[in-house]
Motif scaffolding. Structure first.
Motif, PDB file in Angstrom:
ATOM      1  N   ARG A  52      -6.024  10.745  -2.419  1.00 21.63           N
ATOM      2  CA  ARG A  52      -5.798   9.377  -1.950  1.00 21.63           C
ATOM      3  C   ARG A  52      -5.190   8.502  -3.042  1.00 21.63           C
ATOM      4  O   ARG A  52      -4.442   7.578  -2.759  1.00 21.63           O
ATOM      5  CB  ARG A  52      -7.103   8.768  -1.440  1.00 21.63           C
ATOM      6  CG  ARG A  52      -7.585   9.412  -0.150  1.00 21.63           C
ATOM      7  CD  ARG A  52      -8.598   8.553   0.546  1.00 21.63           C
ATOM      8  NE  ARG A  52      -9.920   8.647  -0.040  1.00 21.63           N
ATOM      9  CZ  ARG A  52     -10.823   9.575   0.257  1.00 21.63           C
ATOM     10  NH1 ARG A  52     -10.544  10.480   1.161  1.00 21.63           N
ATOM     11  NH2 ARG A  52     -12.007   9.596  -0.304  1.00 21.63           N
ATOM     12  N   ALA A  53      -5.501   8.826  -4.316  1.00 20.76           N
ATOM     13  CA  ALA A  53      -4.924   8.057  -5.417  1.00 20.76           C
ATOM     14  C   ALA A  53      -3.437   8.349  -5.568  1.00 20.76           C
ATOM     15  O   ALA A  53      -2.721   7.612  -6.240  1.00 20.76           O
ATOM     16  CB  ALA A  53      -5.654   8.374  -6.718  1.00 20.76           C
ATOM     17  N   VAL A  57      -5.237   8.203 -13.448  1.00 23.52           N
ATOM     18  CA  VAL A  57      -6.686   7.957 -13.474  1.00 23.52           C
ATOM     19  C   VAL A  57      -6.988   6.524 -13.031  1.00 23.52           C
ATOM     20  O   VAL A  57      -7.987   6.272 -12.348  1.00 23.52           O
ATOM     21  CB  VAL A  57      -7.266   8.256 -14.878  1.00 23.52           C
ATOM     22  CG1 VAL A  57      -8.746   7.975 -14.912  1.00 23.52           C
ATOM     23  CG2 VAL A  57      -7.005   9.698 -15.256  1.00 23.52           C
ATOM     24  N   LEU A  58      -6.101   5.595 -13.366  1.00 21.06           N
ATOM     25  CA  LEU A  58      -6.298   4.209 -12.929  1.00 21.06           C
ATOM     26  C   LEU A  58      -6.320   4.140 -11.401  1.00 21.06           C
ATOM     27  O   LEU A  58      -7.157   3.447 -10.809  1.00 21.06           O
ATOM     28  CB  LEU A  58      -5.174   3.327 -13.501  1.00 21.06           C
ATOM     29  CG  LEU A  58      -5.216   1.860 -13.103  1.00 21.06           C
ATOM     30  CD1 LEU A  58      -6.466   1.185 -13.640  1.00 21.06           C
ATOM     31  CD2 LEU A  58      -3.983   1.122 -13.611  1.00 21.06           C
ATOM     32  N   GLY A  59      -5.418   4.879 -10.776  1.00 27.53           N
ATOM     33  CA  GLY A  59      -5.380   4.925  -9.314  1.00 27.53           C
ATOM     34  C   GLY A  59      -6.681   5.443  -8.746  1.00 27.53           C
ATOM     35  O   GLY A  59      -7.185   4.948  -7.744  1.00 27.53           O
ATOM     36  N   ARG A  60      -7.248   6.459  -9.428  1.00 28.15           N
ATOM     37  CA  ARG A  60      -8.504   7.035  -8.931  1.00 28.15           C
ATOM     38  C   ARG A  60      -9.659   6.044  -9.083  1.00 28.15           C
ATOM     39  O   ARG A  60     -10.577   6.031  -8.258  1.00 28.15           O
ATOM     40  CB  ARG A  60      -8.796   8.338  -9.676  1.00 28.15           C
ATOM     41  CG  ARG A  60      -7.980   9.474  -9.120  1.00 28.15           C
ATOM     42  CD  ARG A  60      -7.743  10.621 -10.047  1.00 28.15           C
ATOM     43  NE  ARG A  60      -6.348  11.049  -9.921  1.00 28.15           N
ATOM     44  CZ  ARG A  60      -5.652  11.635 -10.859  1.00 28.15           C
ATOM     45  NH1 ARG A  60      -6.190  11.898 -12.036  1.00 28.15           N
ATOM     46  NH2 ARG A  60      -4.399  11.974 -10.648  1.00 28.15           N
ATOM     47  N   VAL A  61      -9.602   5.221 -10.140  1.00 20.81           N
ATOM     48  CA  VAL A  61     -10.622   4.166 -10.297  1.00 20.81           C
ATOM     49  C   VAL A  61     -10.472   3.164  -9.162  1.00 20.81           C
ATOM     50  O   VAL A  61     -11.462   2.786  -8.510  1.00 20.81           O
ATOM     51  CB  VAL A  61     -10.482   3.463 -11.671  1.00 20.81           C
ATOM     52  CG1 VAL A  61     -11.377   2.239 -11.735  1.00 20.81           C
ATOM     53  CG2 VAL A  61     -10.819   4.407 -12.806  1.00 20.81           C
ATOM     54  N   VAL A  85      -9.030   3.665   5.186  1.00 27.43           N
ATOM     55  CA  VAL A  85      -8.893   4.698   4.154  1.00 27.43           C
ATOM     56  C   VAL A  85      -8.187   4.053   2.961  1.00 27.43           C
ATOM     57  O   VAL A  85      -7.096   3.505   3.100  1.00 27.43           O
ATOM     58  CB  VAL A  85      -8.076   5.896   4.684  1.00 27.43           C
ATOM     59  CG1 VAL A  85      -7.902   6.931   3.597  1.00 27.43           C
ATOM     60  CG2 VAL A  85      -8.760   6.505   5.889  1.00 27.43           C
ATOM     61  N   CYS A  86      -8.866   4.080   1.803  1.00 26.31           N
ATOM     62  CA  CYS A  86      -8.303   3.413   0.625  1.00 26.31           C
ATOM     63  C   CYS A  86      -7.346   4.349  -0.100  1.00 26.31           C
ATOM     64  O   CYS A  86      -7.669   5.506  -0.336  1.00 26.31           O
ATOM     65  CB  CYS A  86      -9.405   3.004  -0.339  1.00 26.31           C
ATOM     66  SG  CYS A  86     -10.660   2.045   0.451  1.00 26.31           S
ATOM     67  N   THR A  87      -6.199   3.842  -0.458  1.00 32.83           N
ATOM     68  CA  THR A  87      -5.261   4.654  -1.244  1.00 32.83           C
ATOM     69  C   THR A  87      -4.727   3.835  -2.407  1.00 32.83           C
ATOM     70  O   THR A  87      -4.866   2.612  -2.448  1.00 32.83           O
ATOM     71  CB  THR A  87      -4.062   5.107  -0.396  1.00 32.83           C
ATOM     72  OG1 THR A  87      -3.483   3.960   0.211  1.00 32.83           O
ATOM     73  CG2 THR A  87      -4.450   6.102   0.668  1.00 32.83           C
ATOM     74  N   ALA A  88      -4.130   4.540  -3.361  1.00 27.87           N
ATOM     75  CA  ALA A  88      -3.418   3.887  -4.457  1.00 27.87           C
ATOM     76  C   ALA A  88      -2.133   4.675  -4.629  1.00 27.87           C
ATOM     77  O   ALA A  88      -2.090   5.859  -4.281  1.00 27.87           O
ATOM     78  CB  ALA A  88      -4.254   3.918  -5.729  1.00 27.87           C
ATOM     79  N   ASP A  89      -1.090   4.073  -5.149  1.00 32.76           N
ATOM     80  CA  ASP A  89       0.158   4.820  -5.236  1.00 32.76           C
ATOM     81  C   ASP A  89       0.530   5.214  -6.665  1.00 32.76           C
ATOM     82  O   ASP A  89       1.588   5.786  -6.884  1.00 32.76           O
ATOM     83  CB  ASP A  89       1.314   4.055  -4.567  1.00 32.76           C
ATOM     84  CG  ASP A  89       1.277   2.584  -4.894  1.00 32.76           C
ATOM     85  OD1 ASP A  89       0.581   2.255  -5.876  1.00 32.76           O
ATOM     86  OD2 ASP A  89       1.903   1.788  -4.189  1.00 32.76           O
ATOM     87  N   THR A  90      -0.365   4.926  -7.635  1.00 27.65           N
ATOM     88  CA  THR A  90      -0.008   5.242  -9.022  1.00 27.65           C
ATOM     89  C   THR A  90      -0.210   6.728  -9.342  1.00 27.65           C
ATOM     90  O   THR A  90       0.512   7.269 -10.172  1.00 27.65           O
ATOM     91  CB  THR A  90      -0.839   4.402 -10.009  1.00 27.65           C
ATOM     92  OG1 THR A  90      -2.198   4.466  -9.591  1.00 27.65           O
ATOM     93  CG2 THR A  90      -0.375   2.958 -10.027  1.00 27.65           C
TER      94      THR A  90
END
Lengths: 140, 411
Positions: free
Chosen positions: B218-219, B250-254, B242-247
């Motif tokens: 998801r990160a 590890v920052l995205g996973r945080v 559903v939460c996602t990040a696009d980076t």
């Protein structure tokens, strides 16, 4: 995303004047909550020796052996060194003869010291009165 | 510069559990990673075949200490399907409630570990102190902090009272306030952000092709969540995104995990306020007729998978567990490539590895006579290369048992 310099500092300073979060354990003890699953105990006067607890125990920690067939005497041994404190015996028991107390300080130098023996006379089975709770019982 | 290989683990201060990572370095940069498993194999699947379903419920709980509820729910769901029973609504709500509270505790724990691996121990201390609030909630609901044992076949074992509901809601407001603060710190504290930004990159395409699961995928910007894709229990009734990040770092996973915490609070509040009345469990049979089932569950670390085969007795014929960590290993290898030595613990911790959950073995079964062979990884590799050499690019069915025998004789 903005970057904040010293974002952590106010919280850090606040914590200088707060009470400690931990408990001074052996000297000060937390109270176990209601319904805590501690050590299994047997109420011998209710036991009908159906061995439902022996069959369902996932850790094989309960043992029932006959002591005297003529007197209908039995011995139940609860091996607390093997017990995983899941309380399935309490759920499986058809006569509510098993229970859990709040005891959790079980460390011992010898694992055999953790055994608890109960010698008792088998009680006659009485039809179970329906209880209001929805605790599921497994089929025999 | 000459390349050199360094073994990290199976016993290493950076790793909490035994796993062997053989890394080839060019100076400070990781060039190649070889993950070797099998140092923590406990034989649980075999054990499950010798125990009754009700005993296995507590055995599967002990696959993992952190996501204990995930494994029992996954197993119980599968067995309920085999038994053809449907748990009552209230039972399912309580089951899901415990699952979401467990997710809160797991994510708070991971946030602390991430802080610790990044050298930010104050963050670790704060998150773990606040995690105690969640542990107390779990203890009050189920009677234990770690192994909740709330599941049974056909529902749950304990009900939730009105006073318990109120205490949980009160604790939630405090947790929300704290999580707000962590979200702020985790994404704006300059030293912390500088340490985790751009570390352990995993592109969207790689995450998809390597079948990563959970917050790791998801990160990388992929909306993959069993709770949405294949809703089980009562997730089709709950309000959540559903939460996602696009980076993809590890920052995205945080960010994903912190945002998921807020979604969890939303769901817990909804479930407590809309808890349906009624029974919490239905009676379950002891024997299960012959069938097989695959059960999926979104654990805090990702998709958890149990395969259960029944044979008409009160014991399963086969139980196969695929823990989320195992699915994330191939992606971790890619994440580690090109990083610095100092980033290894951080990247490895970012998938939230649980090694003892993931330890399984490879078993080859001959489809003609049902003969099973346990094969080591090197044997498998040899087998693969020999088979391909033999038939060029078109793989043809060759007797695996015969080939293995040949390899063994040679070595």
């Amino acid at each position: 995303m903005k970057i904040q310099i010293l974002a952590f500092l106010p919280e850090l300073l606040k914590h200088l004047f707060r009470k400690t979060a931990t408990v001074d354990y052996p000297f000060q003890k937390l109270v176990a909550p209601e319904g805590f699953r501690g050590t299994p105990v047997l109420y011998p006067e209710k036991c009908i020796v159906c061995k439902a607890c022996v069959r369902d125990c996932p850790a094989e920690a309960i043992e029932i052996v006959p002591v005297s067939e003529t007197e209908k005497k039995f011995k139940m041994t609860i091996h607390n060194d093997r017990c995983v404190h899941c309380a399935q015996c309490v759920d499986s028991c058809p006569t509510d003869a098993m229970g859990m107390n709040k005891e959790f300080e079980l460390a011992a130098f010898d694992r055999h010291n953790l055994k608890i023996d109960y010698v008792y006379v088998k009680s006659t089975p009485v039809p179970r009165t329906p209880i209001a709770t929805n605790t599921p019982k497994t089929e025999n | 510069m000459e390349e050199f290989t360094v073994p990290i683990g199976p016993q290493h201060p950076a790793l909490k559990e035994p796993i062997s990572l053989r890394m080839t370095f060019d100076g400070e940069v990781v060039k190649h990673v070889d993950v070797r498993l099998g140092y923590n194999h406990r034989g649980m699947e075999k054990m499950a075949e010798e125990r009754s379903y009700i005993q296995n419920l507590y055995l599967t709980e002990r696959i993992c200490g952190i996501c204990s509820h995930s494994h029992t729910t996954c197993f119980a769901q599968g067995v309920e399907k085999l038994m053809e029973i449907e748990p009552p609504k209230r039972g399912l709500y309580i089951r899901t409630l415990v699952a979401e509270i467990e997710r809160v505790h797991s994510h708070l724990l991971w946030l602390g570990v991430a802080g610790h691996e990044a050298g930010f121990d104050t963050f670790f201390m704060y998150t773990w102190r606040d995690r105690e609030i969640v542990m107390d909630i779990l203890e009050s609901i189920s009677g234990n902090r770690v192994h909740y044992a709330i599941n049974t076949f056909g529902g749950v074992r304990r009900d939730i009272s009105e006073t318990q509901k109120q205490t949980i809601l009160d604790s939630l407001s405090l947790l929300k306030q704290r999580t707000d603060y962590y979200a702020n710190i985790g994404t704006t504290e300059p030293t912390f952000v500088a340490r985790i930004k751009g570390v352990g990159k995993l592109s969207k395409e790689l995450a998809l092709s390597l079948c990563a699961v959970g917050p790791t995928v998801r990160a990388s910007g992929i909306k993959s969540d069993v709770r949405k894709d294949d809703p089980y229990a009562v997730y089709n009734e709950l309000p959540f995104e559903v939460c996602t990040a696009d980076t993809g770092d590890v920052l995205g996973r945080v960010v994903v995990r912190v945002n998921e915490l807020f979604e969890c609070y939303k769901m817990i509040e909804f479930m407590l306020k809309n808890l349906p009345a009624g029974d919490i469990a239905v009676k379950a049979p002891r024997r299960v007729k012959e069938n097989e089932v695959v059960s999926r569950y979104e654990a805090p670390r990702g998709e958890n998978l149990h395969y259960i085969k029944s044979n008409g007795t009160d014991k399963p014929e086969r139980l196969k567990v695929r823990a989320p960590t195992l699915a994330n290993y191939p992606a971790t290898v890619e994440m580690l490539k090109g990083c610095f030595i100092a980033d290894i613990p951080l990247i490895f911790a970012a998938i939230d590895p649980c090694i003892c959950c993931a330890e399984r073995m490879v078993e080859l079964v001959n489809d003609k006579n049902g003969e099973a062979n346990i094969v080591s990884f090197s044997d498998l590799k040899k087998l693969a290369s020999e088979q391909y050499k033999k038939c060029g690019n078109k793989p043809e069915p060759v007797s695996i048992a015969k080939q293995l025998e040949k390899i063994r004789r040679k070595s």
